[in-house]
Design an enzyme around this catalytic site. Structure first.
Site, PDB file in Angstrom:
ATOM      1  N   GLU A 103       0.687  -1.315  -0.121  1.00 58.45           N
ATOM      2  CA  GLU A 103       0.030  -0.093  -0.051  1.00 58.45           C
ATOM      3  C   GLU A 103       0.713   1.248  -0.185  1.00 58.45           C
ATOM      4  O   GLU A 103       0.332   2.278  -0.359  1.00 58.45           O
ATOM      5  CB  GLU A 103      -0.879   0.046   1.187  1.00 58.45           C
ATOM      6  CG  GLU A 103      -1.870  -0.841   1.139  1.00 58.45           C
ATOM      7  CD  GLU A 103      -2.922  -0.800   0.067  1.00 58.45           C
ATOM      8  OE1 GLU A 103      -3.593   0.130  -0.100  1.00 58.45           O
ATOM      9  OE2 GLU A 103      -3.094  -1.820  -0.624  1.00 58.45           O
ATOM     10  N   SER A 489     -57.957 -24.667  25.633  1.00 61.89           N
ATOM     11  CA  SER A 489     -57.652 -25.459  26.642  1.00 61.89           C
ATOM     12  C   SER A 489     -56.470 -25.260  27.571  1.00 61.89           C
ATOM     13  O   SER A 489     -56.321 -25.835  28.705  1.00 61.89           O
ATOM     14  CB  SER A 489     -57.935 -27.005  26.362  1.00 61.89           C
ATOM     15  OG  SER A 489     -59.166 -27.043  25.796  1.00 61.89           O
TER      16      SER A 489
END
Length: 827
Positions: A103, A489
């Site tokens: 870089e 139920s």
């Protein structure tokens, strides 16, 4: 004369030309001066407007917050940028050299701007007539990333250059590298070299070899294009470039470069957190933390969040819900392809799918969208493409869909039960691909029904697992926490527990016969049993075991609706409840977490706890922001007949099994504490009754868990809602199944058929490895042999006699020959 007369005109022309040139020169000089002064002014304006470099000295970038389960395992992450910061001295020297070589080879020589590099890049770009090489230094990249916006303007480049010079004056080279190597994006969602090392190679950064370092250093130019996960060939080309740059810079020898090039690259990322299976749980945690600390702190400040989640149980919950919903859905039949593509549309569609696949090979068990590219009607086999991978769907892997017509042409078939070329199908991987070919799939289908599952520790209220729907990406609505549905139920145990605490016993006999109630409307209300069978006199146990509606209504009528509502509130039901007899049949909507936490009262021996998710939160520096101590609930020392000793056994102060006082419950603010709300004897008897539901009644599927289980099914009218809530001593869980827009689940849509299988599968997975325990029996519970026809004591040898449990002092005291047929309490 003509010549003489022409002479002045030539002189005038020359004079005018000289005068015009001077004017133009003066104008040019004036404009240039103005532009120069403007540039100087703008330059000094920029100097004053630029951000301060000094703040980079205390580099504190956004770092991910991590979520841990109860066992300390990582279960989730929150972040804007997925990053873990590491110091330079933890980074290998050659890793730094690799990045510098690739870089900014003059990094250690320049003072922020590489003039030689600029000239070299300009020359190469001029020769190639395109931008082939950039000239930004590492320092400039840090300036752009940390202090500027990414806009492509001259002003930004000028600011970048000025800031780079300032940074070099105030920061050392190592400090600049520290920021750069922690800040840079390296693909696959990884920021910084540490996360990149984990993401691609499953290693800490200091453990990377030279080949891996060079591959990482090649990523900044184009992280996605050079991704070793998706484009290993390109990544190796870039790696070779980096290694050659390192040789040229004198960091490594040619032999070392060749060895690194020959080193096999093994893409072995750390096991990723499966956010999909924990999504609803994590979203609940996220909402709580955002409310308390704010989004900025949660997403950027690197919090350590410890939760009540059990990772294995959460995985079990997700798997069970997904499999269970698919089973429910497939019973309704194949709905056809999601859509049909024309031949020209296949390639673009597959490219889009491939872009979303991060794996080298498709994962076994995962479901992907694929396109039918070939049909063999004779073999009844499909050739399909998932992204860029090809495979087949053999006949046996489509049998659930029934007899399908396979059509070897493009275009949507007229028949619903047909599949043609271009059909987009849901495909589950049975055999992964090898080098993007040879995969074997099964025809799948995304369910339209939804489900919720929540599992709690009954002794603490800690939520161990939660799933709020089939797919969080498609619907973030958390049905476990937010969906209010009729429990049917599954609400009956609340009514029965209230009855036990209001004079009735397990031996109370109630007449199961048709009854009619005035409702104030034109029609009277006639409750009916699910099976339309009426049994005559039955005990409470038989009524709950068989989930008899009429008896439940009569029990509620006897104790009073108001009494039942107050009881429900006491054990944790917070939703509004209908003040009429339909409450006995679960006509009032509740959330799964409400009903499950109410059942936890029975499982815990009568203690109510508030469900909670977070136990501790630390900031990025390790400081404790909050911490929750788990409630402590004593376990009764006397065990049921099949029980074994328990390390948590704690006798009461007034003798064996005595209930502790509220002050002993260990209240804490975050968890809501734990305190007794019903007698332990009532809790035990309700557990005993619901064990019968599993061993002999509607909850029979739960027997497959293979240990003591208590629970209850629930099914609403037209099978719009299916429930099963149940527990073992260590864990209570509730499951709901239904459609968001209420409609019937169809065949097999009852609580026992749709919800109980999910619950059972979850419990089998979740409890694997945990010891089998029996429910502890309080000392104040007694057992007696009774005749279920009469509810009285039974003599030895009485046909059908059963051993029944009672709170001491409420058991029958007489023998009777005739059955009772009233709706009364204990005989």
């Amino acid at each position: 004369m003509e010549t003489y007369k022409a002479q002045p005109r030539q002189q005038n022309r020359r004079l005018k030309q000289r005068t015009g040139g001077k004017v133009l020169l003066a104008a040019f000089a004036t404009v240039s001066t103005i532009l120069f002064l403007a540039f100087i002014g703008y330059f000094f304006y920029l100097l004053g407007a630029l951000p301060k470099v000094d703040r980079l000295a205390d580099y504190r970038p956004p770092i991910l917050s991590q979520v841990y389960g109860a066992d300390g395992a990582l279960v989730g992450e929150f972040y804007l940028e997925r990053r873990t910061v590491v110091p330079v001295d933890k980074m290998p020297k050659r890793l730094i050299q690799a990045f510098v070589s690739a870089e900014d080879s003059n990094f250690y020589q320049h003072k922020g701007i590489d003039y030689v590099g600029i000239a070299r890049a300009a020359f190469k770009n001029l020769i190639s007539m395109r931008k082939k090489e950039g000239a930004s230094t590492i320092t400039q990249q840090v300036a752009k990333s940390m202090l500027l916006t990414p806009e492509k303007k001259f002003s930004r480049k000028l600011k970048e250059a000025i800031l780079a010079k300032r940074m070099e004056e105030r920061l050392s080279k190592d400090e600049i590298l520290y920021i750069y190597l922690n800040q840079i994006y390296l693909g696959a969602g990884a920021y910084g070299v540490q996360l990149a090392a984990e993401t691609y190679f499953g290693k800490e950064v200091e453990n990377l070899n030279l080949a891996e370092m060079a591959m990482l250093a090649g990523l900044p130019k184009a992280p996605n294009s050079y991704s070793p996960i998706k484009h290993l060939d390109r990544a190796k080309e870039r790696q070779a470039y980096v290694l050659e740059r390192m040789v040229k810079e004198g960091y490594i020898t040619q032999a070392e470069a060749q060895y690194a090039k020959a080193t096999p690259i093994v893409i072995q990322p750390l096991k990723k957190v499966n956010a999909e299976q924990s999504a609803y749980f994590l979203e609940q945690v996220r909402q709580q933390l955002v409310q308390k600390y704010g989004e900025e702190r949660l997403y950027k400040d690197g919090l350590k969040i410890y939760t009540t989640m059990n990772g294995e149980m959460q995985k079990a919950a997700y798997t069970s819900v997904v499999n269970g919903l698919k089973a429910v859905d497939k019973r309704q039949g194949f709905r056809g392809a999601a859509k049909y593509l024309q031949e020209a549309e296949v390639e673009p569609f597959c490219k889009k799918v491939e872009d979303e696949i991060d794996d080298l090979s498709l994962k076994e068990g995962n479901v992907y969208q694929g396109v039918v590219t070939g049909v063999d009607p004779a073999k009844r086999e499909l050739t399909v493409q998932v992204g860029e991978r090809t495979g087949t769907v053999p006949r046996k892997n489509m049998e659930w869909a029934g007899k399908l017509e396979l059509i070897p042409r493009f275009g949507k078939p007229e028949a619903k039960r047909a599949i043609g070329l271009g059909a987009v199908l849901e495909l589950q991987v049975k055999v992964p691909d090898q080098n993007r070919t040879g995969a074997v799939f099964a025809l799948d289908q995304a369910p339209e029904a939804q489900a919720a599952l929540i599992a709690l520790d009954p002794l603490t209220g800690g939520v161990r697992a939660m799933v709020g729907g089939y797919d969080f990406k498609k619907s973030q609505f958390n049905r476990a926490m937010q969906a209010k549905r009729n429990p049917g139920s599954a609400f009956k145990p609340v009514i029965y527990a209230a009855a036990l605490d209001n004079g009735m016993t397990t031996a109370s006999v109630i007449d199961d016969s048709q009854v009619e109630y005035e409702s104030g409307a034109e029609k009277a209300w006639k409750p009916k049993n699910y099976d339309n069978v009426y049994r005559g006199p039955v005990t409470m146990r038989e009524a709950l075991t068989e989930s008899i509606n009429v008896v439940s209504v009569k029990i509620l009528e006897q104790i009073g609706v108001g009494t039942a509502i107050e009881y429900a509130k006491k054990i944790g039901i917070t939703s509004p409840l209908a003040s009429n007899l339909t409450l006995a049949l679960g006509s009032s909507s509740v959330t799964p977490i409400e009903l499950t936490s109410a059942y936890a009262v029975f499982a815990s021996g009568g203690y109510r706890t508030t469900p909670y998710f977070v136990t501790k939160v630390l900031d990025r520096d390790g400081n404790v922001l909050e911490e929750t101590a788990e409630p402590k609930i004593p376990v009764f020392s006397r065990m049921s007949s099949a029980g074994e000793g328990d390390e948590n056994t704690a006798p009461g102060e007034n003798g064996e099994g005595a209930a502790p006082k509220p002050a002993e419950a260990g209240l804490n603010s975050a968890a809501g504490g734990a305190f007794p709300v019903i007698p332990p004897e009532t809790a035990f008897i309700m557990t005993n009754l619901m064990q019968s539901v599993v061993t002999s009644g509607t909850g029979g599927r739960a027997r497959a868990v293979g240990r003591p289980v208590a629970g209850k099914t629930g099914t609403t009218n037209d099978m719009k809602d299916a429930w099963f809530v149940g527990y073992v001593p260590q864990l209570v869980a509730g499951v709901w199944v239904g459609y968001d827009q209420e409609r019937s689940l169809g065949a097999g849509g009852s609580g026992g058929q749709a919800a109980a299988p999910i619950w059972t599968d979850f419990m089998q997975r979740a409890l694997a490895g945990l010891p089998v325990k029996s429910f502890p029996t309080p000392g104040n519970v007694t057992f007696a042999l009774i005749d279920p026809r009469t509810g009285h004591l039974a003599r030895e040898g009485t046909p059908g006699a059963v051993q029944e449990c009672f709170i001491a002092g409420t058991e029958p005291t007489s023998y009777g020959a005739e059955p009772q047929a009233d709706a009364g309490g204990a005989p």
